[in-house]
Design an enzyme around this catalytic site. Structure first.
Site, short mmCIF file in Angstrom:
data_model
loop_
_atom_site.label_atom_id
_atom_site.label_comp_id
_atom_site.label_asym_id
_atom_site.label_seq_id
_atom_site.Cartn_x
_atom_site.Cartn_y
_atom_site.Cartn_z
N ALA A 142 0.56 -1.12 0.08
CA ALA A 142 0.13 0.17 -0.17
C ALA A 142 0.81 1.21 0.03
CB ALA A 142 -1.00 -0.04 1.24
N TYR A 143 1.81 1.18 0.86
CA TYR A 143 2.75 2.39 0.80
C TYR A 143 3.63 2.67 -0.28
CZ TYR A 143 6.82 5.27 2.36
OH TYR A 143 7.92 6.26 2.38
#
Length: 279
Positions: A142-143
């Site tokens: 996600a990051y």
């Protein structure tokens, strides 16, 4: 020259803002919450430097509109968060927050500020990206995807703004020991989901890399802001650049069937390593 640093309440932004001020430069330090104003004021006083501290939550439209009124020559888009966890486990709310803070908010702020730069035909936009904008690790999807988006935005913006005299550059830190990476592996504690449906037990995982002293990031970021460094992409520490290139190149030869049925090396390392492990 006036420099706006977002996310100056903690981490890289905190130290960069203070060090720029120590050079006698005009600095606006944007902090996410009012409580961070006092802490930064006290540290600036302790160091004997002066800087302007403003509340600036990049996801808050009112805060962005206030910032659009400031006369900014260099914008350091540093504000960011990191959401850890397997891509198939992260709740939607957390995923949306990851993109709001790292991608949408900074871009909306940049849109407002860059128009005034264009009118002056000078200015610089610096994105605090990451090596995670170039490559990806397990449990950081996600990051990393948000930073891949930042890379795409920065690259497009660089080409779009050249004719108006606006510079664009990125700073790409690797694994640095600031607490940011270790906190990424604790965000699961606030998930509103059904733990029994998760593929992994996150209480047993940690950031799967030894981490460096952050000093090179401060020096490089300040160099990019002041124009002492004119490289478009600026990876730190420089010793991992070859490793990054090899990892990028490997995607051209790796097969989708490679290692099926086996735990990947980095997934295993996440189970084995202790949090906050220095190089």
């Amino acid at each position: 020259m006036t420099i706006l640093v977002t996310g100056a309440g903690t981490g890289f932004g905190y130290e960069v803002a203070l060090r720029l001020a120590a050079k006698g430069l005009s600095v606006i330090a944007g902090v996410e919450i009012v409580a961070q104003v006092h802490a930064l004021e006290q540290e600036a006083k302790r160091r004997g430097v002066q800087l302007r501290i403003e509340k600036l939550d990049v996801t808050h439209e009112g805060d962005r509109r206030n910032a659009a009124e400031w006369d900014v020559d260099v914008l350091l888009n540093n504000a960011g968060i990191s959401e850890g966890g397997a891509t198939v486990d992260i709740p939607a709310e957390n995923l949306r927050r990851q993109y709001e803070v790292n991608v949408i908010g900074p871009l909306m702020l940049t849109q407002m500020i860059v128009k005034k730069m264009v009118a002056k035909k000078r200015g610089k936009i610096v994105f605090m990206s990451s090596v995670a904008g170039l490559t990806t690790d397990p449990f950081a999807g996600a990051y990393a995807s948000s930073k891949h988006a930042v890379e795409a935005i920065a690259e497009a913006m660089s080409q779009e703004l050249k004719e108006f005299g606006i510079e664009v550059a990125t700073v790409n830190p690797g694994p640095f020991l600031t607490g940011f990476n270790d906190r990424m592996f604790e965000t699961w504690k606030n998930w509103q989901d059904d733990p029994s449906q998760r593929l992994f037990d996150y209480s047993k995982l940690a950031f799967p890399h030894e981490q460096y002293d952050p000093e090179p990031v401060y020096a490089t970021t300040i160099g990019v802001i002041t124009g002492e460094i004119v490289s478009y992409r600026n990876v730190e520490p420089k010793e991992i650049i070859d490793q990054q290139r090899k990892q990028l190149d490997s995607a051209w030869t790796r097969k989708s069937t490679d290692g099926l049925g086996q735990r990947s090396e980095l997934v295993q390392k996440a189970f084995d390593i202790k949090p906050g492990m220095p190089i």
